[in-house]
Motif scaffolding. Structure first.
Motif, PDB file in Angstrom:
ATOM      1  N   GLY A 303      -7.225 -11.620  -1.055  1.00 16.76           N
ATOM      2  CA  GLY A 303      -6.879 -12.667  -2.004  1.00 16.76           C
ATOM      3  C   GLY A 303      -5.931 -12.268  -3.125  1.00 16.76           C
ATOM      4  O   GLY A 303      -5.833 -11.098  -3.493  1.00 16.76           O
ATOM      5  N   GLY A 304      -5.229 -13.262  -3.651  1.00 20.09           N
ATOM      6  CA  GLY A 304      -4.388 -13.100  -4.835  1.00 20.09           C
ATOM      7  C   GLY A 304      -3.282 -12.066  -4.708  1.00 20.09           C
ATOM      8  O   GLY A 304      -2.766 -11.795  -3.619  1.00 20.09           O
ATOM      9  N   ALA A 305      -2.976 -11.485  -5.875  1.00 18.06           N
ATOM     10  CA  ALA A 305      -1.885 -10.513  -5.943  1.00 18.06           C
ATOM     11  C   ALA A 305      -2.200  -9.253  -5.152  1.00 18.06           C
ATOM     12  O   ALA A 305      -1.292  -8.578  -4.650  1.00 18.06           O
ATOM     13  CB  ALA A 305      -1.597 -10.151  -7.400  1.00 18.06           C
ATOM     14  N   VAL A 306      -3.502  -8.941  -5.033  1.00 14.76           N
ATOM     15  CA  VAL A 306      -3.905  -7.739  -4.289  1.00 14.76           C
ATOM     16  C   VAL A 306      -3.409  -7.813  -2.849  1.00 14.76           C
ATOM     17  O   VAL A 306      -2.899  -6.839  -2.291  1.00 14.76           O
ATOM     18  CB  VAL A 306      -5.442  -7.575  -4.307  1.00 14.76           C
ATOM     19  CG1 VAL A 306      -5.866  -6.462  -3.352  1.00 14.76           C
ATOM     20  CG2 VAL A 306      -5.913  -7.254  -5.714  1.00 14.76           C
ATOM     21  N   ALA A 307      -3.541  -8.982  -2.224  1.00 14.24           N
ATOM     22  CA  ALA A 307      -3.108  -9.160  -0.839  1.00 14.24           C
ATOM     23  C   ALA A 307      -1.609  -8.903  -0.696  1.00 14.24           C
ATOM     24  O   ALA A 307      -1.161  -8.246   0.247  1.00 14.24           O
ATOM     25  CB  ALA A 307      -3.451 -10.564  -0.355  1.00 14.24           C
ATOM     26  N   THR A 308      -0.850  -9.420  -1.660  1.00 19.73           N
ATOM     27  CA  THR A 308       0.611  -9.243  -1.614  1.00 19.73           C
ATOM     28  C   THR A 308       0.999  -7.788  -1.817  1.00 19.73           C
ATOM     29  O   THR A 308       1.777  -7.220  -1.040  1.00 19.73           O
ATOM     30  CB  THR A 308       1.293 -10.100  -2.692  1.00 19.73           C
ATOM     31  OG1 THR A 308       0.940 -11.476  -2.484  1.00 19.73           O
ATOM     32  CG2 THR A 308       2.808  -9.947  -2.637  1.00 19.73           C
ATOM     33  N   VAL A 309       0.461  -7.175  -2.864  1.00 23.81           N
ATOM     34  CA  VAL A 309       0.818  -5.796  -3.203  1.00 23.81           C
ATOM     35  C   VAL A 309       0.377  -4.824  -2.111  1.00 23.81           C
ATOM     36  O   VAL A 309       1.146  -3.968  -1.666  1.00 23.81           O
ATOM     37  CB  VAL A 309       0.211  -5.392  -4.574  1.00 23.81           C
ATOM     38  CG1 VAL A 309       0.443  -3.905  -4.836  1.00 23.81           C
ATOM     39  CG2 VAL A 309       0.828  -6.227  -5.685  1.00 23.81           C
ATOM     40  N   LEU A 310      -0.884  -4.958  -1.685  1.00 18.10           N
ATOM     41  CA  LEU A 310      -1.414  -4.031  -0.683  1.00 18.10           C
ATOM     42  C   LEU A 310      -0.696  -4.198   0.665  1.00 18.10           C
ATOM     43  O   LEU A 310      -0.375  -3.211   1.334  1.00 18.10           O
ATOM     44  CB  LEU A 310      -2.922  -4.244  -0.513  1.00 18.10           C
ATOM     45  CG  LEU A 310      -3.735  -2.986  -0.173  1.00 18.10           C
ATOM     46  CD1 LEU A 310      -3.597  -1.940  -1.263  1.00 18.10           C
ATOM     47  CD2 LEU A 310      -5.203  -3.333   0.035  1.00 18.10           C
ATOM     48  N   GLY A 311      -0.446  -5.452   1.041  1.00 15.99           N
ATOM     49  CA  GLY A 311       0.271  -5.705   2.286  1.00 15.99           C
ATOM     50  C   GLY A 311       1.675  -5.135   2.251  1.00 15.99           C
ATOM     51  O   GLY A 311       2.129  -4.502   3.206  1.00 15.99           O
ATOM     52  N   PHE A 312       2.362  -5.348   1.124  1.00 18.03           N
ATOM     53  CA  PHE A 312       3.717  -4.819   0.974  1.00 18.03           C
ATOM     54  C   PHE A 312       3.726  -3.299   1.029  1.00 18.03           C
ATOM     55  O   PHE A 312       4.530  -2.697   1.751  1.00 18.03           O
ATOM     56  CB  PHE A 312       4.329  -5.298  -0.341  1.00 18.03           C
ATOM     57  CG  PHE A 312       5.617  -4.594  -0.700  1.00 18.03           C
ATOM     58  CD1 PHE A 312       6.789  -4.885  -0.012  1.00 18.03           C
ATOM     59  CD2 PHE A 312       5.641  -3.629  -1.697  1.00 18.03           C
ATOM     60  CE1 PHE A 312       7.976  -4.226  -0.327  1.00 18.03           C
ATOM     61  CE2 PHE A 312       6.813  -2.963  -2.013  1.00 18.03           C
ATOM     62  CZ  PHE A 312       7.988  -3.266  -1.325  1.00 18.03           C
ATOM     63  N   LEU A 313       2.834  -2.658   0.274  1.00 16.84           N
ATOM     64  CA  LEU A 313       2.794  -1.193   0.245  1.00 16.84           C
ATOM     65  C   LEU A 313       2.431  -0.616   1.603  1.00 16.84           C
ATOM     66  O   LEU A 313       2.983   0.405   2.030  1.00 16.84           O
ATOM     67  CB  LEU A 313       1.798  -0.707  -0.811  1.00 16.84           C
ATOM     68  CG  LEU A 313       2.223  -0.869  -2.268  1.00 16.84           C
ATOM     69  CD1 LEU A 313       1.110  -0.418  -3.203  1.00 16.84           C
ATOM     70  CD2 LEU A 313       3.504  -0.070  -2.552  1.00 16.84           C
ATOM     71  N   PHE A 314       1.500  -1.269   2.301  1.00 16.45           N
ATOM     72  CA  PHE A 314       1.111  -0.768   3.610  1.00 16.45           C
ATOM     73  C   PHE A 314       2.294  -0.810   4.576  1.00 16.45           C
ATOM     74  O   PHE A 314       2.575   0.166   5.275  1.00 16.45           O
ATOM     75  CB  PHE A 314      -0.057  -1.580   4.181  1.00 16.45           C
ATOM     76  CG  PHE A 314      -0.425  -1.169   5.586  1.00 16.45           C
ATOM     77  CD1 PHE A 314      -1.203  -0.045   5.805  1.00 16.45           C
ATOM     78  CD2 PHE A 314       0.030  -1.896   6.685  1.00 16.45           C
ATOM     79  CE1 PHE A 314      -1.527   0.365   7.100  1.00 16.45           C
ATOM     80  CE2 PHE A 314      -0.285  -1.495   7.983  1.00 16.45           C
ATOM     81  CZ  PHE A 314      -1.067  -0.364   8.185  1.00 16.45           C
ATOM     82  N   PHE A 315       2.988  -1.932   4.637  1.00 13.24           N
ATOM     83  CA  PHE A 315       4.111  -2.029   5.566  1.00 13.24           C
ATOM     84  C   PHE A 315       5.298  -1.181   5.126  1.00 13.24           C
ATOM     85  O   PHE A 315       6.076  -0.709   5.972  1.00 13.24           O
ATOM     86  CB  PHE A 315       4.504  -3.493   5.788  1.00 13.24           C
ATOM     87  CG  PHE A 315       3.645  -4.167   6.819  1.00 13.24           C
ATOM     88  CD1 PHE A 315       3.898  -3.988   8.173  1.00 13.24           C
ATOM     89  CD2 PHE A 315       2.558  -4.941   6.440  1.00 13.24           C
ATOM     90  CE1 PHE A 315       3.095  -4.572   9.134  1.00 13.24           C
ATOM     91  CE2 PHE A 315       1.748  -5.538   7.401  1.00 13.24           C
ATOM     92  CZ  PHE A 315       2.010  -5.356   8.752  1.00 13.24           C
ATOM     93  N   LEU A 316       5.431  -0.949   3.832  1.00  4.88           N
ATOM     94  CA  LEU A 316       6.464  -0.017   3.362  1.00  4.88           C
ATOM     95  C   LEU A 316       6.138   1.395   3.850  1.00  4.88           C
ATOM     96  O   LEU A 316       7.026   2.143   4.292  1.00  4.88           O
ATOM     97  CB  LEU A 316       6.539  -0.040   1.834  1.00  4.88           C
ATOM     98  CG  LEU A 316       7.619   0.862   1.192  1.00  4.88           C
ATOM     99  CD1 LEU A 316       9.013   0.419   1.627  1.00  4.88           C
ATOM    100  CD2 LEU A 316       7.492   0.827  -0.333  1.00  4.88           C
ATOM    101  N   LEU A 317       4.864   1.749   3.788  1.00  5.39           N
ATOM    102  CA  LEU A 317       4.401   3.052   4.289  1.00  5.39           C
ATOM    103  C   LEU A 317       4.704   3.176   5.788  1.00  5.39           C
ATOM    104  O   LEU A 317       5.247   4.189   6.248  1.00  5.39           O
ATOM    105  CB  LEU A 317       2.894   3.155   4.039  1.00  5.39           C
ATOM    106  CG  LEU A 317       2.108   4.408   4.442  1.00  5.39           C
ATOM    107  CD1 LEU A 317       0.809   4.436   3.631  1.00  5.39           C
ATOM    108  CD2 LEU A 317       1.757   4.420   5.916  1.00  5.39           C
TER     109      LEU A 317
END
Length: 460
Positions: A303-317
């Motif tokens: 949920g929320g900003a966590v989903a966006t940030v974590l998803g982005f960082l994971f796929f960047l990794l």
């Protein structure tokens, strides 16, 4: 003018080589296949088996290929040919592998690039629709080619800057960044309510899960993850100064690969456990479906900003992991043409770009204009065929031929002498036994199991 050993590129030092080897080893397989296999085969039991295989079988072949490259100062074709023209065919087979893998790997790299951007541009909800977003993207006659091209351009720019000026600097940035992001995401995941149950599921050994299927799964994952039998480590070894110790360098590469694989599981398995109630959610699927369909659902559930940030960082990794592996593949292709045809680096690089782009476009058409071509049966794609030929058939055959070549033709002592140039080789007896007897048997098991699995004879 012919390329000579004196004109070859070189690593600036031992750690540049270790980072490059680790960067090649750490790829998409660590991110989407290791967590699935660990979840399926008893968590800690699989991890322990994998660890043993990495530092026995894996390290043996890594050392063999690196020593062969350094001794000859050449990439795969030249390295084998140096011991007699009749052996050049082994190098030709090994050299064909990166030319087959690089185009389709770049397509998948394009998918990862797209998802990295989509978390910022589209938001996590759009990506967690059960596969609709993914399917519409990869079947698009425009978008999938655009993102493949973006991924390729980044890889080509880095390789075009040379070994020390491009590849070393890229690895020096991306590998530490990858580790930091993996640790950060894993730590965050572990703080989620219920995550420790997922950690226990993932890390605690379950001896009852040990089986021939587990062993074959761990064996195959280790073999494909370490960039073996595709000419990469021979090429990278040819750039290494003879004063550098090979044994410790190879051990460090194995540790990087194992460490990132375990971290990937710590990121994914507990998160899936929290979101879906059990680790079986990860064990239910592997490959693209885990990466592009299951995980976006997991991130969206946060949920929320966590989903966006974590998803982005994971796929960047994951993007960094894909880039570092693709860079090593392209560099190997360039080195092969330089040595094989005697071309300058610039000319060889131009040929590689042309081959990779044309092949990439053709394979990508398998998801739209050529989707009716299903070479391995209903639902398969041209990409699946290229992956099967390179990974399941050619790589085990190349590894088997290489073991026979070193173990029985030029003899292990030839490479032991090369390893001992920089210091004593305390495990040379065990290494010799592994090369001559154990490794060939294990490679045959991989070949039979994975080809058999493709045609439904085995299931693991």
């Amino acid at each position: 003018m012919s390329s000579t050993i004196a004109e070859r590129s070189a690593w600036s030092g031992r750690w540049a080589f270790i980072l490059a080897g680790a960067a090649s080893a750490v790829g998409l397989g660590n991110m989407w296949r290791f967590p699935y296999l660990a979840a399926k085969y008893g968590g800690g039991t699989f991890i322990l088996t994998y660890l043993v295989l990495v530092f026995t079988f894996g390290a043996t072949l890594l050392l063999l290929e690196t020593a062969l490259g350094r001794k000859t100062g050449l990439s795969a074709i030249g390295a084998f040919k140096k011991f007699g023209k009749k052996f050049a065919f082994i190098g030709v087979l090994a050299s064909a592998v990166p030319f087959i893998i690089t185009p389709y790997y770049s397509i998948i790299g394009g998918w990862v690039t797209k998802y990295t951007a989509a978390y910022l541009l589209n938001g996590p909800a759009a990506l967690s629709d059960g596969g609709g977003f993914f399917t519409s993207f990869i079947t698009s006659p425009f978008e999938s080619f655009l993102w493949m091209a973006i991924f390729m351009i980044v890889v080509f720019v880095v390789v075009g800057m040379g070994v020390e000026g491009g590849i070393e600097k890229a690895n020096l940035f991306m590998m530490p960044a990858l580790i930091i992001m993996a640790v950060g995401i894993a730590i965050y995941t572990l703080t989620m309510p219920g995550a420790l149950d997922g950690v226990a599921y993932y890390l605690l050994p379950d001896p009852s899960k040990f089986s021939p299927e587990l062993l074959i799964g761990a064996l195959g994952q280790m073999f494909y993850s370490l960039s073996l039998a595709m000419g990469i480590m021979i090429t990278y070894g040819s750039y290494l100064d003879r004063k550098e110790k090979l044994t410790s360098s190879v051990a460090n590469i194995g540790m990087f690969d194992l460490g990132v694989s375990v971290l990937a599981g710590l990121m994914i398995v507990p998160a899936a456990f929290v979101a879906m109630g059990s680790g079986e959610a990860v064990a239910a699927g592997s490959g693209p479906s885990l990466m592009f369909i299951t995980l976006p659902k997991v991130f969206e559930s946060m949920g929320g900003a966590v989903a966006t940030v974590l998803g982005f960082l994971f796929f960047l990794l994951v993007l960094f992991a894909a880039l570092t592996s693709a860079i090593s593949l392209v560099e190997t292709c360039v080195s092969i043409i330089m040595d094989g045809a005697g071309f300058s680096r610039k000319r060889a690089f131009a040929i590689v770009i042309a081959v990779v782009v044309v092949a990439g476009v053709f394979i990508n058409l398998g998801y739209n204009a050529l989707s009716f071509v299903q070479p391995l049966g209903e639902g398969s794609s041209i990409l699946d065929l290229f992956d099967f030929i390179s990974n399941s058939v050619m790589m085990p055959i190349v590894a088997l031929l290489t073991c026979v070549f070193v173990g029985w033709i030029i003899k292990p002592q030839t490479l032991i002498d090369e390893v001992e140039v920089a210091g004593p080789f305390k495990l040379k007896g065990a290494w010799t036994v592994m090369v001559k007897y154990i490794a060939p048997v294990l490679v045959v098991i991989i070949l039979v199991a994975y080809v058999g699995a493709q045609f439904g004879i085995f299931k693991f």
